[in-house]
Design a protein around this motif. Structure first.
Motif, PDB file in Angstrom:
ATOM      1  N   MET A   1       0.864  -1.198   0.000  1.00 40.00           N
ATOM      2  CA  MET A   1       0.000   0.000   0.000  1.00 40.00           C
ATOM      3  C   MET A   1       0.891   1.235   0.000  1.00 40.00           C
ATOM      4  O   MET A   1       1.572   1.519   0.980  1.00 40.00           O
ATOM      5  N   SER A   2       0.861   1.985  -1.086  1.00 38.30           N
ATOM      6  CA  SER A   2       1.826   3.071  -1.270  1.00 38.30           C
ATOM      7  C   SER A   2       1.596   4.236  -0.319  1.00 38.30           C
ATOM      8  O   SER A   2       2.512   4.965   0.015  1.00 38.30           O
ATOM      9  N   ASP A   3       0.336   4.422   0.153  1.00 40.71           N
ATOM     10  CA  ASP A   3       0.078   5.569   1.027  1.00 40.71           C
ATOM     11  C   ASP A   3      -0.087   5.169   2.490  1.00 40.71           C
ATOM     12  O   ASP A   3      -0.613   5.947   3.274  1.00 40.71           O
ATOM     13  N   CYS A   4       0.366   3.989   2.862  1.00 36.11           N
ATOM     14  CA  CYS A   4       0.199   3.511   4.243  1.00 36.11           C
ATOM     15  C   CYS A   4       1.465   3.792   5.040  1.00 36.11           C
ATOM     16  O   CYS A   4       2.536   3.274   4.707  1.00 36.11           O
ATOM     17  N   ILE A   5       1.318   4.564   6.105  1.00 34.88           N
ATOM     18  CA  ILE A   5       2.490   4.965   6.901  1.00 34.88           C
ATOM     19  C   ILE A   5       3.173   3.760   7.557  1.00 34.88           C
ATOM     20  O   ILE A   5       4.396   3.688   7.637  1.00 34.88           O
ATOM     21  N   PHE A   6       2.367   2.772   8.014  1.00 40.92           N
ATOM     22  CA  PHE A   6       2.977   1.611   8.670  1.00 40.92           C
ATOM     23  C   PHE A   6       3.672   0.696   7.661  1.00 40.92           C
ATOM     24  O   PHE A   6       4.645   0.023   8.004  1.00 40.92           O
ATOM     25  N   CYS A   7       3.197   0.668   6.405  1.00 45.45           N
ATOM     26  CA  CYS A   7       3.944  -0.067   5.371  1.00 45.45           C
ATOM     27  C   CYS A   7       5.333   0.551   5.222  1.00 45.45           C
ATOM     28  O   CYS A   7       6.338  -0.170   5.139  1.00 45.45           O
ATOM     29  N   LYS A   8       5.366   1.885   5.187  1.00 46.78           N
ATOM     30  CA  LYS A   8       6.649   2.575   4.984  1.00 46.78           C
ATOM     31  C   LYS A   8       7.568   2.389   6.182  1.00 46.78           C
ATOM     32  O   LYS A   8       8.778   2.169   6.020  1.00 46.78           O
ATOM     33  N   GLN A  45       3.921  -7.059   5.655  1.00 47.77           N
ATOM     34  CA  GLN A  45       2.858  -7.123   4.628  1.00 47.77           C
ATOM     35  C   GLN A  45       1.666  -6.317   5.096  1.00 47.77           C
ATOM     36  O   GLN A  45       1.367  -6.301   6.301  1.00 47.77           O
ATOM     37  N   HIS A  46       0.979  -5.678   4.169  1.00 43.59           N
ATOM     38  CA  HIS A  46      -0.179  -4.861   4.528  1.00 43.59           C
ATOM     39  C   HIS A  46      -1.449  -5.686   4.652  1.00 43.59           C
ATOM     40  O   HIS A  46      -1.847  -6.369   3.710  1.00 43.59           O
ATOM     41  N   TYR A  47      -2.076  -5.601   5.816  1.00 43.11           N
ATOM     42  CA  TYR A  47      -3.435  -6.099   6.039  1.00 43.11           C
ATOM     43  C   TYR A  47      -4.128  -5.034   6.869  1.00 43.11           C
ATOM     44  O   TYR A  47      -3.525  -4.497   7.799  1.00 43.11           O
ATOM     45  N   PHE A  96      -4.824   1.998   9.598  1.00 40.72           N
ATOM     46  CA  PHE A  96      -5.522   0.820   9.073  1.00 40.72           C
ATOM     47  C   PHE A  96      -4.541  -0.135   8.397  1.00 40.72           C
ATOM     48  O   PHE A  96      -4.697  -0.493   7.228  1.00 40.72           O
ATOM     49  N   HIS A  97      -3.538  -0.493   9.194  1.00 42.61           N
ATOM     50  CA  HIS A  97      -2.547  -1.520   8.872  1.00 42.61           C
ATOM     51  C   HIS A  97      -2.460  -2.329  10.166  1.00 42.61           C
ATOM     52  O   HIS A  97      -2.090  -1.772  11.217  1.00 42.61           O
ATOM     53  N   TYR A  98      -2.815  -3.607  10.098  1.00 47.23           N
ATOM     54  CA  TYR A  98      -2.864  -4.468  11.291  1.00 47.23           C
ATOM     55  C   TYR A  98      -1.642  -4.258  12.179  1.00 47.23           C
ATOM     56  O   TYR A  98      -0.505  -4.250  11.690  1.00 47.23           O
TER      57      TYR A  98
HETATM   58 ZN    ZN Z   1       0.224  -0.832   5.357  1.00 47.91          ZN
END
Ligand code: ZN
Ligand code: 5GP
Length: 137
Positions: A1-8, A45-47, A96-98
């Protein structure tokens, strides 16, 4: 997810106070801690939430929670932990990233993350049992 802060953060694209990292997770200090040592387990991983996370990562995240709080015990002067995992806005989820919160607790810390108990009436008990029992797969 490109706009997810927790992914980054999980990917290391945004720096974070990282306590632990492995191939599946990064464990970081929360920027708005409830108490001293409040940490977050982020899967790489994004969930969005617990309903979406894979069974494998759901299980591994709880095993990692156990590892981290076991390590913290003795390293931090805490007296207990809350392991908290919010799902949905109504439940206080803001990212909204587990993720799993590991919140060290200190006697009289007044962190205010516990609830005021209500009363389970016979009527509500029977209503909930009728709706849910036997339907968990
Ligand atoms: Zn994420
Ligand atoms: P939630 O409310 O979704 O269960 O939890 C989100 C948590 O992430 C909050 O406790 C909040 O303080 C923390 N948080 C939000 N943005 C950041 C960030 O950019 N870095 C870190 N380390 N924590 C964050």
């Amino acid at each position: 997810m490109s706009d997810c802060i927790f992914c980054k953060i999980a990917a290391g694209e945004i720096p974070s106070a990282t306590l632990y990292e492995d191939e599946n997770f990064r464990v970081i200090l929360d920027l708005g801690p409830a108490t001293y040592g409040h940490a977050l387990i982020l899967p790489k991983q994004h969930y969005a939430n617990l309903m979406e996370v894979s069974d494998e990562l759901a299980g591994k995240s709880m095993i990692l929670a156990k590892k981290v709080v076991t390590a913290m015990t003795g390293l931090l002067p805490c007296d207990g932990y809350n392991v908290v995992q919010n799902n949905g806005e109504a439940a206080g989820q803001t990212v909204f990233h587990y993720h799993v919160h590991l919140i060290p607790r200190y006697k009289n810390d007044h962190a205010g993350i516990l609830w005021k108990p209500g009363k389970l009436t016979d009527e509500k008990r029977d209503e909930i049992l009728e709706k849910v029992r036997g339907k968990i797969r």
